[in-house]
Structure formats: C-alpha cells, structure tokens
Motif scaffolding. Structure first.
Motif, PDB file in Angstrom:
ATOM      1  N   HIS A   1       0.619  -1.103  -0.270  1.00 35.40           N
ATOM      2  CA  HIS A   1      -0.003   0.574  -0.352  1.00 35.40           C
ATOM      3  C   HIS A   1       0.563   1.469   0.184  1.00 35.40           C
ATOM      4  CE1 HIS A   1      -3.725   2.926   0.579  1.00 35.40           C
ATOM      5  NE2 HIS A   1      -2.521   3.477   0.914  1.00 35.40           N
ATOM      6  N   ALA A   2       1.532   1.530   1.001  1.00 38.79           N
ATOM      7  CA  ALA A   2       2.732   2.382   0.689  1.00 38.79           C
ATOM      8  C   ALA A   2       4.049   2.518   0.401  1.00 38.79           C
ATOM      9  CB  ALA A   2       3.653   1.778   2.297  1.00 38.79           C
ATOM     10  N   GLU A   3       3.641   1.554  -0.892  1.00 39.55           N
ATOM     11  CA  GLU A   3       4.830   1.734  -2.182  1.00 39.55           C
ATOM     12  C   GLU A   3       3.781   2.673  -3.174  1.00 39.55           C
ATOM     13  OE1 GLU A   3       6.710  -1.715  -3.084  1.00 39.55           O
ATOM     14  OE2 GLU A   3       7.816  -1.556  -1.631  1.00 39.55           O
ATOM     15  N   ALA A   4       2.122   2.080  -3.232  1.00 38.27           N
ATOM     16  CA  ALA A   4       1.374   2.259  -4.329  1.00 38.27           C
ATOM     17  C   ALA A   4       1.328   3.746  -4.756  1.00 38.27           C
ATOM     18  CB  ALA A   4      -0.180   1.185  -4.309  1.00 38.27           C
ATOM     19  N   PHE A   5       1.159   4.460  -2.778  1.00 35.70           N
ATOM     20  CA  PHE A   5       0.346   5.367  -3.083  1.00 35.70           C
ATOM     21  C   PHE A   5       0.589   6.201  -1.670  1.00 35.70           C
ATOM     22  CE2 PHE A   5      -3.243   2.484  -3.406  1.00 35.70           C
ATOM     23  CZ  PHE A   5      -3.785   2.608  -4.505  1.00 35.70           C
ATOM     24  N   GLY A   6       2.133   6.438  -0.932  1.00 39.73           N
ATOM     25  CA  GLY A   6       3.381   6.978  -0.703  1.00 39.73           C
ATOM     26  C   GLY A   6       1.947   7.724   0.746  1.00 39.73           C
ATOM     27  N   ARG A   7       1.036   7.088   0.683  1.00 37.03           N
ATOM     28  CA  ARG A   7       0.543   8.277   2.224  1.00 37.03           C
ATOM     29  C   ARG A   7      -0.821   6.200   2.350  1.00 37.03           C
ATOM     30  NH1 ARG A   7      -2.784  13.290  -0.280  1.00 37.03           N
ATOM     31  NH2 ARG A   7      -4.100  13.100   1.600  1.00 37.03           N
ATOM     32  N   CYS A   8      -0.886   6.831   3.756  1.00 39.31           N
ATOM     33  CA  CYS A   8      -2.883   5.857   3.942  1.00 39.31           C
ATOM     34  C   CYS A   8      -3.600   6.766   4.993  1.00 39.31           C
ATOM     35  CB  CYS A   8      -2.080   4.396   4.944  1.00 39.31           C
ATOM     36  SG  CYS A   8      -3.315   3.914   5.120  1.00 39.31           S
ATOM     37  N   ASP A   9      -4.844   7.442   4.140  1.00 41.25           N
ATOM     38  CA  ASP A   9      -5.952   8.135   5.751  1.00 41.25           C
ATOM     39  C   ASP A   9      -6.557   7.249   6.149  1.00 41.25           C
ATOM     40  OD1 ASP A   9      -5.365  11.755   3.870  1.00 41.25           O
ATOM     41  OD2 ASP A   9      -4.810   9.215   2.365  1.00 41.25           O
TER      42      ASP A   9
ATOM     43  N   LEU B   1      -0.702  -5.709  11.049  1.00 37.66           N
ATOM     44  CA  LEU B   1      -0.976  -4.814   9.962  1.00 37.66           C
ATOM     45  C   LEU B   1      -0.201  -3.030  10.536  1.00 37.66           C
ATOM     46  CD1 LEU B   1      -1.871  -4.489   7.170  1.00 37.66           C
ATOM     47  CD2 LEU B   1      -4.266  -4.627   7.902  1.00 37.66           C
ATOM     48  N   LEU B   2      -0.950  -2.916  12.029  1.00 36.98           N
ATOM     49  CA  LEU B   2      -1.192  -2.414  12.554  1.00 36.98           C
ATOM     50  C   LEU B   2       1.067  -1.758  12.649  1.00 36.98           C
ATOM     51  CD1 LEU B   2      -2.779  -1.157  15.228  1.00 36.98           C
ATOM     52  CD2 LEU B   2      -2.458   0.007  13.744  1.00 36.98           C
ATOM     53  N   GLN B   3       1.826  -2.870  13.024  1.00 35.55           N
ATOM     54  CA  GLN B   3       2.741  -2.216  13.118  1.00 35.55           C
ATOM     55  C   GLN B   3       3.660  -1.840  11.434  1.00 35.55           C
ATOM     56  OE1 GLN B   3       4.529  -5.985  15.199  1.00 35.55           O
ATOM     57  NE2 GLN B   3       5.113  -4.725  16.174  1.00 35.55           N
ATOM     58  N   SER B   4       2.924  -2.592  10.667  1.00 36.17           N
ATOM     59  CA  SER B   4       3.301  -2.866   9.403  1.00 36.17           C
ATOM     60  C   SER B   4       3.238  -1.127   8.451  1.00 36.17           C
ATOM     61  CB  SER B   4       3.083  -3.495   7.986  1.00 36.17           C
ATOM     62  OG  SER B   4       2.960  -3.559   6.661  1.00 36.17           O
ATOM     63  N   VAL B   5       2.009  -0.727   8.634  1.00 41.36           N
ATOM     64  CA  VAL B   5       1.580   0.548   7.727  1.00 41.36           C
ATOM     65  C   VAL B   5       1.672   1.937   8.751  1.00 41.36           C
ATOM     66  CG1 VAL B   5      -1.155   1.655   7.426  1.00 41.36           C
ATOM     67  CG2 VAL B   5      -0.738  -0.839   7.285  1.00 41.36           C
ATOM     68  N   LEU B   6       2.250   1.976  10.576  1.00 40.59           N
ATOM     69  CA  LEU B   6       2.634   2.658  11.248  1.00 40.59           C
ATOM     70  C   LEU B   6       2.986   3.684  10.379  1.00 40.59           C
ATOM     71  CD1 LEU B   6       1.251   4.331  14.214  1.00 40.59           C
ATOM     72  CD2 LEU B   6       2.963   3.031  15.009  1.00 40.59           C
ATOM     73  N   PRO B   7       4.257   3.985  10.215  1.00 44.01           N
ATOM     74  CA  PRO B   7       5.404   4.321   9.659  1.00 44.01           C
ATOM     75  C   PRO B   7       4.227   5.314   8.678  1.00 44.01           C
ATOM     76  CG  PRO B   7       6.430   2.919   9.234  1.00 44.01           C
ATOM     77  CD  PRO B   7       4.807   2.612  10.171  1.00 44.01           C
ATOM     78  N   THR B   8       3.483   4.858   7.675  1.00 47.95           N
ATOM     79  CA  THR B   8       2.925   5.592   6.582  1.00 47.95           C
ATOM     80  C   THR B   8       1.547   6.010   7.227  1.00 47.95           C
ATOM     81  OG1 THR B   8       3.231   3.848   5.212  1.00 47.95           O
ATOM     82  CG2 THR B   8       1.856   5.152   3.943  1.00 47.95           C
ATOM     83  N   LEU B   9       1.366   6.289   8.325  1.00 46.78           N
ATOM     84  CA  LEU B   9       0.170   6.481   9.027  1.00 46.78           C
ATOM     85  C   LEU B   9       0.589   7.814   9.367  1.00 46.78           C
ATOM     86  CD1 LEU B   9      -1.695   3.129  11.014  1.00 46.78           C
ATOM     87  CD2 LEU B   9      -2.723   5.414   8.229  1.00 46.78           C
ATOM     88  N   ARG B  10       1.560   7.412  10.149  1.00 47.29           N
ATOM     89  CA  ARG B  10       2.321   8.772  10.953  1.00 47.29           C
ATOM     90  C   ARG B  10       2.794   9.955   9.540  1.00 47.29           C
ATOM     91  NH1 ARG B  10       6.428   5.494  14.952  1.00 47.29           N
ATOM     92  NH2 ARG B  10       5.142   4.974  16.796  1.00 47.29           N
ATOM     93  N   ALA B  11       3.513   9.233   8.787  1.00 45.31           N
ATOM     94  CA  ALA B  11       3.635  10.031   7.733  1.00 45.31           C
ATOM     95  C   ALA B  11       2.298  11.237   7.492  1.00 45.31           C
ATOM     96  CB  ALA B  11       4.522   9.453   6.565  1.00 45.31           C
ATOM     97  N   THR B  12       0.917  10.173   6.958  1.00 43.65           N
ATOM     98  CA  THR B  12       0.557  11.004   6.244  1.00 43.65           C
ATOM     99  C   THR B  12      -0.208  11.832   7.218  1.00 43.65           C
ATOM    100  OG1 THR B  12      -0.114   8.997   4.925  1.00 43.65           O
ATOM    101  CG2 THR B  12      -2.545  10.460   5.307  1.00 43.65           C
ATOM    102  N   ALA B  13      -0.168  11.471   8.641  1.00 44.62           N
ATOM    103  CA  ALA B  13      -0.945  12.605   9.774  1.00 44.62           C
ATOM    104  C   ALA B  13       0.169  13.627   9.106  1.00 44.62           C
ATOM    105  CB  ALA B  13      -1.422  11.568  11.275  1.00 44.62           C
TER     106      ALA B  13
END
Ligand SMILES: NC(=O)c1ccc[n+]([C@@H]2O[C@H](COP(=O)([O-])OP(=O)(O)OC[C@H]3O[C@@H](n4cnc5c(N)ncnc54)[C@H](OP(=O)(O)O)[C@@H]3O)[C@@H](O)[C@H]2O)c1
Length: 248
Positions: A79-87, A123-135
C-alpha cells in the motif's frame, strides 16, 4: 515509499464481500484510492472493477491471508509503495466461530486469535510509519477496526470470538494512548449481527432483513474519516432495536 499521491487512500482488509466490500464501496463513491485485500484474488479483481466503476481513484488488489505474518507485512508495504500515504487503515478481515467454553477446541481458539488479533497487530505495525507520515503531512490518519458487540457485551457460545474482539478493542485503546497525539487515532466499530455470509447460520432464527446492514457499518466507517485529529472516537457500538439492544 513511492511518490505521495494527492488523493486520499485507504487499505481495506476483508474487502471482497460483506462489511469490507461495503466500506470499500463507500470510500470509492467519495473518490478515494484503495488497496483491497482478502485471500481470494478472483473475487478481489471483480470487486476492484466494480469499485473503479463506482468512482474510486486507483484500486490495487493485494491478496493476503491473515494467518501469514509475512503476507500481512507485505500488504502494508504494498500500500505504501502504491500510494505513499494511508489516510485510513480499515482492519476488517476476521472470522467467527461458535461454541461453549465447555467444548470449544483450543485449536479453534488459536485460529480465531491469529486472524482477529495477531493479524491486526502485525498490520498496524506495518502501516504505522505511513499513517504517521500521512498525519504529519495532512493533519490526521485513522485506523478503523471492525470488532463486534460481543467484545463489549458477552454472548453465550461466542466466548472465544468475543474475547478476540475485546482484545482488538483493547489494542486500539492502547494504540490511541501511544499515537493519537501524533494525529493517528483508532476507532473500533462493534456491531451486533450484520446481514453478511458470516451470519448465514442464523438466518432461520433472525431474518437477514432484520439485521444491521453492511452499509450501516460502512456509513459509520466513512464518517470517522471526517473527524479532525482533535476528535478521538474510541469505540462505536452498533446494536439492533428493541429487546436486542446490547445483544448480538
Ligand atoms: N457479520 C456480522 O454479524 C458481524 C458482526 C460484528 C462484527 N463482524 C466482523 O466484521 C468483519 C467482517 O465480517 P463479515 O460479516 O463482512 O464477513 P464475511 O462476509 O464472511 O467476509 C469476510 C471477509 O474477510 C476475508 N477473510 C476471511 N478470512 C480471512 C483470512 N484468513 N485472511 C484474509 N482475509 C480473510 C474474506 O475473503 P476471503 O475468504 O477471500 O479471504 C472476506 O472478504 C469481521 O471482522 C467480523 O468478525 C461481523
């Protein structure tokens, strides 16, 4: 991480049918980019085509079995590679199982825990860096996890299932203590019986058209994404009318 998209994006697990499919459809209608996941690729590809027709931006299909830790981590990375963000991370894939404490095989308990608690944790651990960057870039990012009313109000014969959903609610509460000041907050949605394949076993007792709809859950999920970073909504119980209030 890839170049950051200008469009909001969500990763939705268990998106091929039921509640996850309804959530993906609501986000698609609002123009979001989506990664949709489940085990079966064929059903996901079909769903992706429908979502594109109904207004979604880009839709990525990433099959992953929630019992496979590597596949779950790879899902977050994809997901991070496809979009660079996760809202919005929508943790929805889950399984049910019925049985009294007296005779539920421990193997079945382990499987429930694996899919309903361990997988969300990974999954939370995997997506957390992207969530933080998005926020940080956009103000807020949301985690929305589909728990169950049985995680709040216990139901006979659903002890193991309810225990996994109570654990999921607790996990998201702790997540909020640790992360919400950074603009990433989690909400669990705890519905009673929803008319999906998962409740087929009940259809002789409760007519499907008297159950909560998958779209009811989707409306709540989508509305959570409208909240600012200063509004943290820990848990939403969605219950059925009358004497069923606070029952599954
Ligand atoms: N229906 C209810 O009454 C109700 C009430 C409260 C909470 N919930 C919760 O809501 C969530 C969705 O339930 P639902 O009723 O929509 O269920 P559903 O109609 O059975 O759909 C389940 C979805 O999850 C996927 N899935 C199942 N096991 C998986 C696994 N091991 N790995 C990856 N994906 C998996 C399925 O696709 P594949 O089979 O292709 O993997 C499917 O897309 C679950 O967490 C459930 O516990 C449901």
């Amino acid at each position: 991480m890839s170049e950051v998209s200008n469009t909001r994006s969500a990763l939705v697990t268990g998106a091929s049918r039921g509640i996850g499919a309804a959530i993906a459809a609501r986000f698609a209608a609002d123009g979001w980019d989506l990664t949709i996941s489940a085990r079966g690729r064929e059903a996901l590809e079909k769903k992706a085509a429908e979502l594109r027709e109904h207004g979604a931006g880009r839709v990525e299909v990433v099959p992953a079995d929630m019992t496979d830790a590597e596949a779950i981590t790879a899902l977050g990375t994809a997901h991070a590679e496809a979009f660079g963000r996760c809202d919005a991370l929508i943790i929805n894939a889950g399984m049910g199982s019925k049985g009294a404490v007296a005779d539920m095989p421990v193997k079945r308990f382990d499987r429930l825990y694996e899919v309903n608690v361990r997988a969300p944790y990974i999954l939370l651990q995997s997506v957390l860096p992207t969530l933080r960057a998005t926020a940080e870039a956009n103000g807020a990012a949301k985690v929305i996890a589909v728990a169950s009313i049985t995680g709040v109000y216990p139901e006979p014969e659903l002890s193991a299932y309810g225990a996994t959903k109570a654990a999921l609610i607790s996990l998201c509460e702790t997540f909020n203590l640790e992360e919400s000041e950074n603009g990433v907050s989690a909400t669990t949605i705890a519905p009673g019986y929803v008319a999906t394949d998962m409740t087929d076993w009940l259809k002789d007792r409760i007519p499907k058209d008297e159950m909560i709809t998958a779209d009811d859950v989707a409306v709540v999920a989508h509305s959570i994404t409208q909240l600012s970073r200063y509004a943290v909504l820990p848990n939403v119980v969605l219950t059925r009318p009358g004497a069923n209030l606070h029952r599954a």
